[in-house]
Design a protein around this motif. Structure first.
Motif, PDB file in Angstrom:
ATOM      1  N   PHE A  73       0.826  -1.206   0.000  1.00 39.16           N
ATOM      2  CA  PHE A  73       0.000   0.000   0.000  1.00 39.16           C
ATOM      3  C   PHE A  73       0.860   1.256   0.000  1.00 39.16           C
ATOM      4  N   ARG A 101      -5.479   6.989   1.979  1.00 35.49           N
ATOM      5  CA  ARG A 101      -5.440   6.869   0.518  1.00 35.49           C
ATOM      6  C   ARG A 101      -3.999   7.050   0.060  1.00 35.49           C
ATOM      7  N   ASP A 106      -5.640   4.107  -3.973  1.00 33.31           N
ATOM      8  CA  ASP A 106      -6.181   2.974  -3.218  1.00 33.31           C
ATOM      9  C   ASP A 106      -6.498   3.417  -1.793  1.00 33.31           C
ATOM     10  N   ARG A 108      -7.343   2.290   2.267  1.00 25.91           N
ATOM     11  CA  ARG A 108      -7.129   1.267   3.295  1.00 25.91           C
ATOM     12  C   ARG A 108      -7.674   1.807   4.605  1.00 25.91           C
ATOM     13  N   CYS A 110      -8.177   1.029   8.974  1.00 26.30           N
ATOM     14  CA  CYS A 110      -7.725   0.279  10.143  1.00 26.30           C
ATOM     15  C   CYS A 110      -8.586   0.652  11.339  1.00 26.30           C
ATOM     16  N   PRO A 115      -6.745  -4.296   9.720  1.00 28.86           N
ATOM     17  CA  PRO A 115      -6.936  -3.642   8.421  1.00 28.86           C
ATOM     18  C   PRO A 115      -8.214  -4.095   7.738  1.00 28.86           C
ATOM     19  N   ASP A 116      -8.748  -3.238   6.892  1.00 27.00           N
ATOM     20  CA  ASP A 116      -9.949  -3.540   6.124  1.00 27.00           C
ATOM     21  C   ASP A 116      -9.839  -2.809   4.789  1.00 27.00           C
ATOM     22  N   SER A 117     -10.679  -3.205   3.852  1.00 28.99           N
ATOM     23  CA  SER A 117     -10.684  -2.588   2.528  1.00 28.99           C
ATOM     24  C   SER A 117     -12.110  -2.251   2.143  1.00 28.99           C
ATOM     25  N   SER A 121     -14.563  -1.771  -5.511  1.00 23.67           N
ATOM     26  CA  SER A 121     -13.396  -1.077  -6.046  1.00 23.67           C
ATOM     27  C   SER A 121     -13.706   0.387  -6.328  1.00 23.67           C
ATOM     28  N   SER A 136     -17.538  -0.383   3.779  1.00 18.31           N
ATOM     29  CA  SER A 136     -17.145  -1.794   3.807  1.00 18.31           C
ATOM     30  C   SER A 136     -18.277  -2.585   4.441  1.00 18.31           C
TER      31      SER A 136
END
Length: 246
Positions: A73, A101, A106, A108, A110, A115-117, A121, A136
Protein backbone atom coordinates in the motif's frame (compact mmCIF):
# COMPACT_ATOMS: atom_id res chain seq x y z
CA UNK A 1 0.16 10.85 11.76
CA UNK A 2 -1.37 7.46 13.02
CA UNK A 3 -1.21 3.55 13.86
CA UNK A 4 -2.49 0.08 12.93
CA UNK A 5 -4.44 -1.78 15.52
CA UNK A 6 -3.65 -5.47 15.13
CA UNK A 7 -6.65 -7.73 14.66
CA UNK A 8 -8.43 -7.77 18.02
CA UNK A 9 -10.58 -10.86 18.46
CA UNK A 10 -11.59 -12.69 21.64
CA UNK A 11 -9.29 -15.61 22.47
CA UNK A 12 -11.08 -18.97 22.52
CA UNK A 13 -10.33 -21.23 25.48
CA UNK A 14 -11.61 -24.75 26.06
CA UNK A 15 -14.85 -23.47 27.56
CA UNK A 16 -15.27 -20.45 25.30
CA UNK A 17 -16.66 -20.41 21.81
CA UNK A 18 -15.84 -17.36 19.72
CA UNK A 19 -17.85 -16.54 16.64
CA UNK A 20 -15.98 -13.87 14.69
CA UNK A 21 -17.96 -12.72 11.69
CA UNK A 22 -16.55 -10.81 8.74
CA UNK A 23 -19.77 -9.75 7.12
CA UNK A 24 -20.02 -10.45 3.40
CA UNK A 25 -21.56 -8.69 0.45
CA UNK A 26 -24.91 -10.33 1.14
CA UNK A 27 -25.01 -8.48 4.45
CA UNK A 28 -24.90 -5.15 2.61
CA UNK A 29 -28.18 -6.03 0.91
CA UNK A 30 -29.65 -7.19 4.20
CA UNK A 31 -28.63 -3.94 5.87
CA UNK A 32 -30.30 -1.93 3.13
CA UNK A 33 -33.59 -3.66 3.98
CA UNK A 34 -33.30 -3.66 7.75
CA UNK A 35 -35.32 -0.47 8.20
CA UNK A 36 -38.45 -2.38 7.17
CA UNK A 37 -40.40 -3.02 10.43
CA UNK A 38 -41.86 -6.19 8.94
CA UNK A 39 -38.35 -7.65 8.67
CA UNK A 40 -37.72 -7.43 12.41
CA UNK A 41 -39.59 -9.38 15.10
CA UNK A 42 -38.78 -6.68 17.65
CA UNK A 43 -39.50 -3.65 15.47
CA UNK A 44 -42.55 -2.75 17.55
CA UNK A 45 -40.45 -2.04 20.64
CA UNK A 46 -40.94 1.67 21.45
CA UNK A 47 -37.96 3.93 20.95
CA UNK A 48 -37.08 5.48 24.28
CA UNK A 49 -34.14 7.79 24.83
CA UNK A 50 -31.18 6.59 26.83
CA UNK A 51 -27.79 8.07 27.70
CA UNK A 52 -25.27 8.88 24.98
CA UNK A 53 -21.70 7.57 24.97
CA UNK A 54 -19.49 9.49 22.53
CA UNK A 55 -16.87 7.01 21.32
CA UNK A 56 -14.61 9.63 19.68
CA UNK A 57 -11.68 9.99 22.06
CA UNK A 58 -9.07 12.29 20.57
CA UNK A 59 -6.68 12.57 17.67
CA UNK A 60 -4.34 10.06 16.09
CA UNK A 61 -0.56 10.30 15.71
CA UNK A 62 2.01 9.83 12.96
CA UNK A 63 2.94 6.45 14.41
CA UNK A 64 -0.68 5.30 14.06
CA UNK A 65 -0.59 5.96 10.31
CA UNK A 66 2.78 4.24 9.94
CA UNK A 67 1.51 1.12 11.70
CA UNK A 68 -1.48 0.93 9.34
CA UNK A 69 0.74 0.81 6.25
CA UNK A 70 1.84 -2.30 4.37
CA UNK A 71 4.45 -2.78 1.64
CA UNK A 72 1.78 -3.19 -1.00
CA UNK A 73 0.00 0.00 0.00
CA UNK A 74 2.67 2.53 1.07
CA UNK A 75 5.91 2.62 3.02
CA UNK A 76 5.93 6.25 4.18
CA UNK A 77 3.16 7.88 6.22
CA UNK A 78 4.10 11.24 4.75
CA UNK A 79 3.05 9.98 1.31
CA UNK A 80 -0.52 8.98 2.13
CA UNK A 81 -3.62 11.14 2.61
CA UNK A 82 -5.47 10.71 5.88
CA UNK A 83 -9.13 10.92 4.89
CA UNK A 84 -10.36 10.08 8.38
CA UNK A 85 -8.44 9.80 11.63
CA UNK A 86 -9.69 9.60 15.22
CA UNK A 87 -9.15 7.56 18.36
CA UNK A 88 -12.27 5.74 19.48
CA UNK A 89 -13.31 3.96 22.64
CA UNK A 90 -13.78 0.20 22.54
CA UNK A 91 -14.89 -2.29 25.18
CA UNK A 92 -11.44 -2.40 26.79
CA UNK A 93 -9.65 0.89 26.15
CA UNK A 94 -9.34 2.79 22.87
CA UNK A 95 -7.64 2.55 19.48
CA UNK A 96 -6.92 4.67 16.39
CA UNK A 97 -9.34 4.47 13.45
CA UNK A 98 -8.09 5.48 10.01
CA UNK A 99 -9.09 5.83 6.38
CA UNK A 100 -5.97 6.27 4.24
CA UNK A 101 -5.44 6.87 0.52
CA UNK A 102 -2.14 6.22 -1.25
CA UNK A 103 -0.64 7.86 -4.35
CA UNK A 104 -2.40 5.35 -6.62
CA UNK A 105 -5.78 6.25 -5.15
CA UNK A 106 -6.18 2.97 -3.22
CA UNK A 107 -7.99 3.18 0.13
CA UNK A 108 -7.13 1.27 3.29
CA UNK A 109 -8.87 1.33 6.67
CA UNK A 110 -7.72 0.28 10.14
CA UNK A 111 -9.70 -0.13 13.37
CA UNK A 112 -9.80 -2.40 16.43
CA UNK A 113 -10.24 -5.48 14.19
CA UNK A 114 -7.18 -4.62 12.10
CA UNK A 115 -6.94 -3.64 8.42
CA UNK A 116 -9.95 -3.54 6.12
CA UNK A 117 -10.68 -2.59 2.53
CA UNK A 118 -13.66 -0.99 0.79
CA UNK A 119 -16.35 -3.46 -0.23
CA UNK A 120 -16.25 -2.20 -3.82
CA UNK A 121 -13.40 -1.08 -6.05
CA UNK A 122 -15.36 2.04 -6.98
CA UNK A 123 -15.85 3.92 -3.72
CA UNK A 124 -19.50 4.63 -2.91
CA UNK A 125 -20.72 8.21 -2.95
CA UNK A 126 -23.39 9.51 -0.61
CA UNK A 127 -26.00 12.00 -1.80
CA UNK A 128 -29.14 13.78 -0.65
CA UNK A 129 -31.14 10.81 -1.92
CA UNK A 130 -28.79 8.28 -0.27
CA UNK A 131 -27.19 10.10 2.67
CA UNK A 132 -25.71 6.90 4.13
CA UNK A 133 -23.84 4.21 2.19
CA UNK A 134 -21.53 1.40 3.26
CA UNK A 135 -17.78 1.82 2.80
CA UNK A 136 -17.15 -1.79 3.81
CA UNK A 137 -19.13 -4.75 5.04
CA UNK A 138 -18.17 -4.05 8.65
CA UNK A 139 -17.15 -6.56 11.30
CA UNK A 140 -18.58 -8.06 14.44
CA UNK A 141 -17.41 -10.59 17.02
CA UNK A 142 -19.52 -12.68 19.41
CA UNK A 143 -17.80 -14.43 22.31
CA UNK A 144 -20.03 -17.07 23.91
CA UNK A 145 -19.27 -19.51 26.72
CA UNK A 146 -19.44 -23.13 25.57
CA UNK A 147 -22.75 -24.97 25.31
CA UNK A 148 -24.35 -22.69 27.89
CA UNK A 149 -24.42 -19.88 25.29
CA UNK A 150 -23.67 -17.20 27.89
CA UNK A 151 -22.51 -14.03 26.13
CA UNK A 152 -19.12 -12.87 27.31
CA UNK A 153 -18.83 -9.92 24.93
CA UNK A 154 -20.02 -8.59 21.59
CA UNK A 155 -18.09 -5.99 19.60
CA UNK A 156 -18.95 -4.39 16.29
CA UNK A 157 -17.56 -1.81 13.89
CA UNK A 158 -19.35 0.00 11.06
CA UNK A 159 -17.73 1.88 8.15
CA UNK A 160 -19.95 4.40 6.35
CA UNK A 161 -19.81 7.12 3.72
CA UNK A 162 -22.22 9.96 4.43
CA UNK A 163 -23.47 13.11 2.73
CA UNK A 164 -22.85 16.63 4.10
CA UNK A 165 -26.33 16.42 5.66
CA UNK A 166 -25.05 13.92 8.21
CA UNK A 167 -23.27 15.24 11.30
CA UNK A 168 -23.54 12.25 13.67
CA UNK A 169 -24.45 8.58 13.66
CA UNK A 170 -25.73 6.81 16.77
CA UNK A 171 -26.29 3.13 17.50
CA UNK A 172 -27.68 1.33 20.51
CA UNK A 173 -28.38 -2.25 21.52
CA UNK A 174 -31.53 -3.66 23.09
CA UNK A 175 -30.88 -6.48 25.57
CA UNK A 176 -34.01 -8.42 26.53
CA UNK A 177 -36.10 -5.47 25.34
CA UNK A 178 -34.20 -2.87 27.39
CA UNK A 179 -32.40 -0.09 25.51
CA UNK A 180 -28.76 0.57 26.28
CA UNK A 181 -26.89 3.84 25.73
CA UNK A 182 -26.52 5.38 22.29
CA UNK A 183 -22.96 4.99 20.97
CA UNK A 184 -22.23 8.20 19.05
CA UNK A 185 -19.60 9.32 16.56
CA UNK A 186 -19.23 12.45 14.44
CA UNK A 187 -18.85 12.44 10.67
CA UNK A 188 -15.46 13.54 9.41
CA UNK A 189 -15.04 14.71 5.81
CA UNK A 190 -17.83 12.44 4.61
CA UNK A 191 -16.74 9.32 6.55
CA UNK A 192 -18.15 7.69 9.67
CA UNK A 193 -16.75 4.85 11.74
CA UNK A 194 -18.51 3.59 14.85
CA UNK A 195 -17.31 1.07 17.43
CA UNK A 196 -19.98 -0.38 19.72
CA UNK A 197 -20.36 -3.29 22.10
CA UNK A 198 -22.42 -5.32 24.59
CA UNK A 199 -20.63 -6.40 27.74
CA UNK A 200 -21.34 -9.73 29.42
CA UNK A 201 -22.01 -11.94 31.07
CA UNK A 202 -25.49 -12.13 29.57
CA UNK A 203 -27.46 -15.31 30.33
CA UNK A 204 -28.35 -17.92 27.73
CA UNK A 205 -31.59 -17.08 25.99
CA UNK A 206 -31.04 -13.32 26.18
CA UNK A 207 -32.41 -11.50 23.14
CA UNK A 208 -30.49 -8.77 21.33
CA UNK A 209 -31.36 -6.07 18.80
CA UNK A 210 -29.68 -2.99 17.34
CA UNK A 211 -31.01 0.40 16.27
CA UNK A 212 -29.48 3.47 14.60
CA UNK A 213 -30.07 7.21 14.43
CA UNK A 214 -28.59 9.47 11.75
CA UNK A 215 -28.59 13.14 12.78
CA UNK A 216 -27.88 16.48 11.14
CA UNK A 217 -26.01 19.37 12.78
CA UNK A 218 -29.20 20.42 14.61
CA UNK A 219 -29.81 16.94 16.00
CA UNK A 220 -32.70 16.27 13.62
CA UNK A 221 -33.13 12.80 12.11
CA UNK A 222 -31.84 12.49 8.54
CA UNK A 223 -34.16 10.21 6.50
CA UNK A 224 -32.20 7.23 5.15
CA UNK A 225 -32.77 3.59 4.33
CA UNK A 226 -29.35 2.01 4.85
CA UNK A 227 -29.48 1.59 8.63
CA UNK A 228 -32.39 0.27 10.73
CA UNK A 229 -34.04 3.08 12.68
CA UNK A 230 -36.19 0.63 14.64
CA UNK A 231 -34.82 -2.27 16.69
CA UNK A 232 -33.58 -5.08 14.46
CA UNK A 233 -33.01 -8.54 15.96
CA UNK A 234 -29.48 -9.97 16.25
CA UNK A 235 -28.80 -13.70 16.52
CA UNK A 236 -26.52 -13.47 19.56
CA UNK A 237 -25.20 -16.71 21.03
CA UNK A 238 -28.01 -18.72 19.43
CA UNK A 239 -26.30 -18.42 16.01
CA UNK A 240 -24.62 -21.81 16.28
CA UNK A 241 -21.05 -20.69 16.87
CA UNK A 242 -19.50 -21.01 13.44
CA UNK A 243 -16.42 -18.87 12.87
CA UNK A 244 -15.30 -17.17 9.69
CA UNK A 245 -12.26 -14.92 9.69
CA UNK A 246 -11.09 -13.12 6.56
Amino acid sequence: MRKLVHRVLPVAGAAVLVAALVLGAGYLKALSLRHDPAASPVAAVPSQDASVLVVDDGTVAQADVTACLTAGFASDAARVDVLYGVRQLRLDGSNPVLVLRNAAGDVRMCDQFGPDSPAQSALPTASAAEPVRFLSTGRSSWSCAGTTKVLDRFEQSSWLVVSPLVAKVQQRFWVDGVAGPWFETAAQDGYVHLQSWVKGPQPAGTTYAEQFRVLDADGVDVPQEALPTRPHALAGCSAGGTAQIG
